[in-house]
Design an enzyme around this catalytic site. Structure first.
Site, mmCIF file in Angstrom:
data_model
loop_
_atom_site.group_PDB
_atom_site.id
_atom_site.type_symbol
_atom_site.label_atom_id
_atom_site.label_comp_id
_atom_site.label_asym_id
_atom_site.label_seq_id
_atom_site.Cartn_x
_atom_site.Cartn_y
_atom_site.Cartn_z
ATOM 1 N N LYS A 186 5.039 4.909 -2.126
ATOM 2 C CA LYS A 186 5.272 3.626 -1.604
ATOM 3 C C LYS A 186 4.300 2.602 -2.446
ATOM 4 O O LYS A 186 3.225 2.631 -1.923
ATOM 5 C CB LYS A 186 5.470 3.543 -0.088
ATOM 6 C CG LYS A 186 5.958 2.124 0.118
ATOM 7 C CD LYS A 186 5.457 1.547 1.506
ATOM 8 C CE LYS A 186 3.917 0.765 1.485
ATOM 9 N NZ LYS A 186 4.011 -0.244 0.536
ATOM 10 N N GLU A 260 -8.657 6.431 -0.244
ATOM 11 C CA GLU A 260 -9.478 5.690 -1.229
ATOM 12 C C GLU A 260 -9.550 3.856 -0.900
ATOM 13 O O GLU A 260 -8.552 3.580 -1.064
ATOM 14 C CB GLU A 260 -8.973 5.918 -2.581
ATOM 15 C CG GLU A 260 -8.809 7.441 -3.018
ATOM 16 C CD GLU A 260 -10.375 7.862 -3.438
ATOM 17 O OE1 GLU A 260 -11.257 7.190 -3.385
ATOM 18 O OE2 GLU A 260 -10.457 9.119 -3.578
ATOM 19 N N CYS A 295 -12.245 -1.958 -6.206
ATOM 20 C CA CYS A 295 -12.808 -1.429 -5.235
ATOM 21 C C CYS A 295 -14.091 -1.065 -5.501
ATOM 22 O O CYS A 295 -15.026 -1.101 -4.755
ATOM 23 C CB CYS A 295 -11.936 -0.266 -4.737
ATOM 24 S SG CYS A 295 -11.649 1.053 -6.175
ATOM 25 N N GLU A 397 -16.810 -6.393 2.042
ATOM 26 C CA GLU A 397 -15.973 -6.580 0.910
ATOM 27 C C GLU A 397 -15.391 -7.823 0.740
ATOM 28 O O GLU A 397 -14.730 -8.295 1.743
ATOM 29 C CB GLU A 397 -15.196 -5.194 0.870
ATOM 30 C CG GLU A 397 -14.309 -5.375 -0.481
ATOM 31 C CD GLU A 397 -13.160 -4.307 -0.536
ATOM 32 O OE1 GLU A 397 -12.513 -4.166 0.225
ATOM 33 O OE2 GLU A 397 -13.131 -3.461 -1.587
HETATM 34 P P1 NAD Z 1 -3.885 -2.629 2.437
HETATM 35 O O1 NAD Z 1 -4.494 -1.511 3.182
HETATM 36 O O2 NAD Z 1 -3.268 -3.728 3.358
HETATM 37 O O3 NAD Z 1 -2.480 -2.076 1.930
HETATM 38 C C1 NAD Z 1 -2.459 -1.058 1.118
HETATM 39 C C2 NAD Z 1 -1.014 -0.290 1.161
HETATM 40 O O4 NAD Z 1 -0.922 0.120 2.504
HETATM 41 C C3 NAD Z 1 0.046 -1.313 0.932
HETATM 42 O O5 NAD Z 1 1.273 -0.423 0.072
HETATM 43 C C4 NAD Z 1 0.579 -1.416 2.254
HETATM 44 O O6 NAD Z 1 2.051 -1.902 2.256
HETATM 45 C C5 NAD Z 1 0.493 -0.348 2.855
HETATM 46 N N1 NAD Z 1 0.461 -0.347 4.526
HETATM 47 C C6 NAD Z 1 -0.023 -1.529 5.127
HETATM 48 N N2 NAD Z 1 -0.066 -1.150 6.444
HETATM 49 C C7 NAD Z 1 0.268 0.075 6.543
HETATM 50 C C8 NAD Z 1 0.655 1.089 7.853
HETATM 51 N N3 NAD Z 1 0.155 0.810 8.936
HETATM 52 N N4 NAD Z 1 0.754 2.267 7.494
HETATM 53 C C9 NAD Z 1 1.081 2.949 5.915
HETATM 54 N N5 NAD Z 1 0.940 1.929 4.985
HETATM 55 C C10 NAD Z 1 0.646 0.693 5.156
HETATM 56 O O7 NAD Z 1 -4.904 -2.889 1.363
HETATM 57 P P2 NAD Z 1 -4.782 -4.130 0.516
HETATM 58 O O8 NAD Z 1 -5.021 -5.186 0.847
HETATM 59 O O9 NAD Z 1 -3.181 -4.084 -0.275
HETATM 60 O O10 NAD Z 1 -5.737 -3.496 -0.746
HETATM 61 C C11 NAD Z 1 -7.021 -3.980 -0.809
HETATM 62 C C12 NAD Z 1 -8.162 -2.934 -0.533
HETATM 63 O O11 NAD Z 1 -7.801 -1.606 -1.470
HETATM 64 C C13 NAD Z 1 -9.378 -3.087 -0.742
HETATM 65 O O12 NAD Z 1 -10.291 -2.652 0.235
HETATM 66 C C14 NAD Z 1 -9.959 -2.233 -1.914
HETATM 67 O O13 NAD Z 1 -11.207 -2.020 -1.842
HETATM 68 C C15 NAD Z 1 -9.079 -0.929 -1.822
HETATM 69 N N6 NAD Z 1 -8.870 -0.349 -3.137
HETATM 70 C C16 NAD Z 1 -9.392 0.884 -3.133
HETATM 71 C C17 NAD Z 1 -9.334 1.714 -4.283
HETATM 72 C C18 NAD Z 1 -9.969 3.176 -4.241
HETATM 73 O O14 NAD Z 1 -9.537 3.730 -5.215
HETATM 74 N N7 NAD Z 1 -10.975 3.511 -3.738
HETATM 75 C C19 NAD Z 1 -8.557 1.304 -5.413
HETATM 76 C C20 NAD Z 1 -8.209 -0.147 -5.373
HETATM 77 C C21 NAD Z 1 -8.149 -0.869 -4.116
#
Ligand code: NAD
Length: 492
Positions: A186, A260, A295, A397
């Protein structure tokens, strides 16, 4: 800072589908989502969203495919992944366009991430036929022989975020399927276009239907995937709040997870550092590249007191040269942030930092561009100095182009500040004293440390953090081991 606005790229948006088994569906039961072009602020495409019904179908397709995929010769899995890597390479230009459409990342940056995605796919193709287990005992006194099997879990649920829509797929799908698992993926609803092309290429590569299923969907679709009993493991990239919900949902059945997450990574500049290189790296990688939406980026710069004023002057000059503008225009280095919510959230962070007494060095507000880009979500690369290590800006962050600079006295003081957040993704150190660099690398409580500007995300080095930065690894042997469980066998 300068701006760029000229483009000659085809801007038509592709159709987006749900890819389940051999089916391509144009509609999902959760309705649709209006994708907004972050460079203009206008809706550019309506995409379908998978609901629980399509999650169910996709998981069933993946579970059915697993029965033969787990027995498919590893060399055949490798061949298909190599074919996929070749197709990604052949379509690199189109991935550039898709990436810029998805989230406003400039074409040049997407090209570099596409190169990494090809490398990750090839690397894990290579692992498919090199997975070995071990003999745990020779014949013992009581005559028992022991050995292990390394087996795939079954269906893996993959949920990714929007900042690297192709690289996030390439970091998870190849190791999962190389190990013999099947996947339901997804992507973020904010970035559907790269995932659509990836799904097309999976089909062209000749993967059996059901091995890789890709469903555009929102948070509810992600939650349905996590909760599905036939999904045996979750691999997630996103924020800690969502990760915490996923852990809670997985707790009743002890479903394993790889998480991650984000970071607030410290970049320590000692007085003997090569300041031109260190300031260039630290500034570009925090307020330039991907508009700060990475990230592992070095978002806290810790600077030894003796070079503090010199570094501030250098960082200010570099930040002001970053070309912000149209992601499709040649010469653009930084595009918009992903959406209006991010723009507003980051502006709030900037206002709070000012109220907390941080000194604004440069930037500090939205950036108004002319013409079509007037409604885009552009921000000035923003640098704060004299940031209190306990303040919100230093502890949380931002995920936007905002750098926090703090002075330190000596090595112990630098480590104390660096290790004072709840994150632990990456650490950076700049010094000509190699022994000090290695010492600091050992003391930083992070999943990785990069000395003197070493590159991030090389495929053969494990990546993944501690604390609020997550759980588990991607990359290297550790990355494929996340998708294998070990079974011990004893023979009497
Ligand atoms: P998010 O957690 O809001 O969303 C990430 C994904 O999770 C999306 O596809 C979203 O639709 C899905 N999601 C949301 N609620 C959910 C639930 N209850 N159950 C299952 N899936 C759900 O994050 P974001 O705002 O899209 O991304 C930003 C974050 O991602 C930042 O904290 C960034 O640092 C992190 N990030 C980490 C890495 C890494 O490899 N460590 C890489 C890129 C981004």
């Amino acid at each position: 800072m300068s701006t760029s606005t000229e483009t000659t790229v085809d801007l038509s948006r592709p159709e987006v589908h749900l890819h389940i088994g051999s089916e391509r569906l144009s509609e999902g039961s959760a309705g649709s989502f209006e994708h907004v072009n972050p460079a203009t602020g206008t809706v550019d495409k309506v995409i379908p969203l998978a609901g629980p019904a399509e999650v169910e179908r996709a998981v069933n397709a993946a579970a059915a495919a697993f029965e033969s995929w787990k027995r498919t010769a590893p060399a055949e899995r490798a061949r298909l992944l190599h074919r996929l890597a070749d197709l990604i390479e052949e379509n690199a230009g189109e991935f550039g366009r898709r990436g810029a459409m998805d989230n406003g990342t400039p074409l040049g940056t997407v090209a570099s991430l596409t190169g990494k995605s090809i490398a990750w796919t090839r690397y894990y193709a290579g692992w498919a036929d090199k997975i070995t287990a071990e003999v745990t005992s020779t014949l013992t006194a009581d005559g028992e022989l022991g050995y292990t099997l390394r087996q795939p879990y079954g269906v893996i649920g993959i949920i990714i975020t929007w900042n690297g829509p192709l690289i996030s797929l390439a970091m998870k799908i190849p190791p999962a399927v190389a190990a013999g698992n099947t996947v339901v993926v997804k992507p973020s609803e904010l970035t559907p276009f790269s995932a659509e092309l990836f799904a097309d290429l999976v089909e062209q590569a000749g993967f059996p239907p059901g091995v890789i299923n890709i469903l555009p969907g929102d948070a509810a679709s992600g939650a349905a995937l996590v909760e599905h009993p036939a999904v045996k493991k979750i691999s997630f990239t996103g924020g800690p709040v969502t990760a915490s919900k996923i852990l809670t949902a997985c707790a009743p059945t002890m479903k394993p997870v790889v998480l991650e997450l984000g970071g607030k990574s410290a970049n320590i500049l000692f007085e003997d550092a090569d300041l031109t290189a260190a300031c260039g790296f630290g500034t570009i990688m925090s307020v330039g590249a991907m508009s700060g939406q990475g990230c592992a980026f070095p978002t806290r710069m810790l600077v030894q007191e003796s070079i503090y004023d010199q570094v501030l002057a250098m960082v200010e000059a570099i930040a002001e040269q970053i070309v912000v503008g149209d992601p499709f225009a040649e010469g653009t280095f930084a595009g918009p942030v992903v959406n209006r919510a991010a723009l507003e959230r980051i502006q709030d962070v900037i206002a709070k930092a000012k109220a907390d007494g941080a000194r604004l060095v440069t930037g500090g507000g939205p950036l108004q561009l002319p013409g079509e880009l007037a409604g885009g979500f552009f921000l000035q690369p923003t640098v704060f100095a004299d940031v209190d290590p306990a303040s919100e800006l230093a502890q949380h962050e931002v995920f936007g182009p905002v750098l926090a600079i703090t002075p330190f006295r000596d090595e112990a003081h630098a480590l104390e500040i660096a290790n004072s957040t709840r994150y632990g993704l990456s650490g950076y150190v700049h010094t000509q004293d190699l022994k000090r660099g290695l010492r600091v690398a050992e003391e930083l409580v992070t999943g990785e440390v990069l000395i003197n500007g070493a590159a991030n995300l090389p495929v053969n080095r494990p990546f993944g953090g501690l604390g609020l930065s997550g759980l588990g690894k991607e990359g290297g042997r550790a990355g494929i081991e996340e998708f294998l469980f070990t079974k011990g066998i004893g023979i009497a």
